[in-house]
Write an enzyme that holds these catalytic residues in place. Sequence first.
Site, PDB file in Angstrom:
ATOM      1  N   HIS A 122      98.922  76.201  43.566  1.00 23.05           N
ATOM      2  CA  HIS A 122      97.747  76.409  44.624  1.00 23.05           C
ATOM      3  C   HIS A 122      97.067  77.447  43.926  1.00 23.05           C
ATOM      4  O   HIS A 122      97.495  78.385  42.904  1.00 23.05           O
ATOM      5  CB  HIS A 122      98.192  76.845  45.930  1.00 23.05           C
ATOM      6  CG  HIS A 122      99.164  77.921  46.495  1.00 23.05           C
ATOM      7  ND1 HIS A 122      99.959  78.182  47.590  1.00 23.05           N
ATOM      8  CD2 HIS A 122      99.406  79.000  45.505  1.00 23.05           C
ATOM      9  CE1 HIS A 122     100.661  79.232  47.391  1.00 23.05           C
ATOM     10  NE2 HIS A 122     100.371  79.793  46.208  1.00 23.05           N
ATOM     11  N   GLN A 123      95.917  77.976  44.865  1.00 24.16           N
ATOM     12  CA  GLN A 123      94.874  79.074  44.177  1.00 24.16           C
ATOM     13  C   GLN A 123      95.851  80.182  44.611  1.00 24.16           C
ATOM     14  O   GLN A 123      96.448  80.172  45.751  1.00 24.16           O
ATOM     15  CB  GLN A 123      93.498  78.857  44.797  1.00 24.16           C
ATOM     16  CG  GLN A 123      93.557  79.096  46.241  1.00 24.16           C
ATOM     17  CD  GLN A 123      92.208  78.869  47.053  1.00 24.16           C
ATOM     18  OE1 GLN A 123      91.447  79.694  46.641  1.00 24.16           O
ATOM     19  NE2 GLN A 123      91.880  77.692  47.460  1.00 24.16           N
TER      20      GLN A 123
END
Length: 259
Positions: free
Chosen positions: A188-189
């Site tokens: 994920h970011q």
Amino acid sequence: MAPVAISAPLAVRASPTRLLSRRRSGAKSCVTLPGPQFVTSGISSRLDERMNCHSSLRQNTIVASENENPPLMPAIMTPAGALDLATVLLGNRIIFIGQYINSQVAQRVISQLVTLATVDEEADILIYLNCPGGSLYSILAIYDCMSWIKPKVGTVCFGVVASQAAIILAGGEKGMRYAMPNARVMIHQPQGGSEGNVEEVRRQVGETIYARDKVDKMFAAFTGQTLDMVQQWTERDRFMSSSEAMDFGLVDALLETRY
């Protein structure tokens, strides 16, 4: 079983916490330095008392060390004596990361990488990962060391490799990035938070935006995917099986097991 003999200095090192508790509770303890001792008839009784105290300290310390909790890293018996598993793993050029990566974990892993590279610049190194993520700065420090040393560094995913720990997994030597069949990978970011005055919040947000751009570009380079595709996959938590991670390009092959 025959009684185990142990020297006084080793007994002191074996259980420092128990020795401290003995001192705080008011129990007698005495530690003598090695060297010549001159005895006169006037102090023979005191010398006997000191020797008895010394013997009592050794016995109590041995019992205390046996009753304490086991070490964090268990030991195995070898012909040369007991060896902890960390020493055995390092002897086989294996480094295990099984916890949240902070600066202390990064320091340990980096020191192990540099040590193994110093011992043999040609032999490969394997990093076993079962890691939920960690500090991006610490993870990038480990990756930089992996890229800097001469030995090739392979990676193996056990259990789960989540968040930015996937950088270490995907950043291993191409062709030496593996995953177990039942492993899971999540990307994920980068996540962050900010507080303070407006200028501080603006700078912290800017750092978070920079971190996401850097991580997405690294995943694009590791996997061969386009930057747009990586940004789509890291927009939210993206969980993958080991085969999906291989298709995406995070790992190169799966290790076979019975199930």
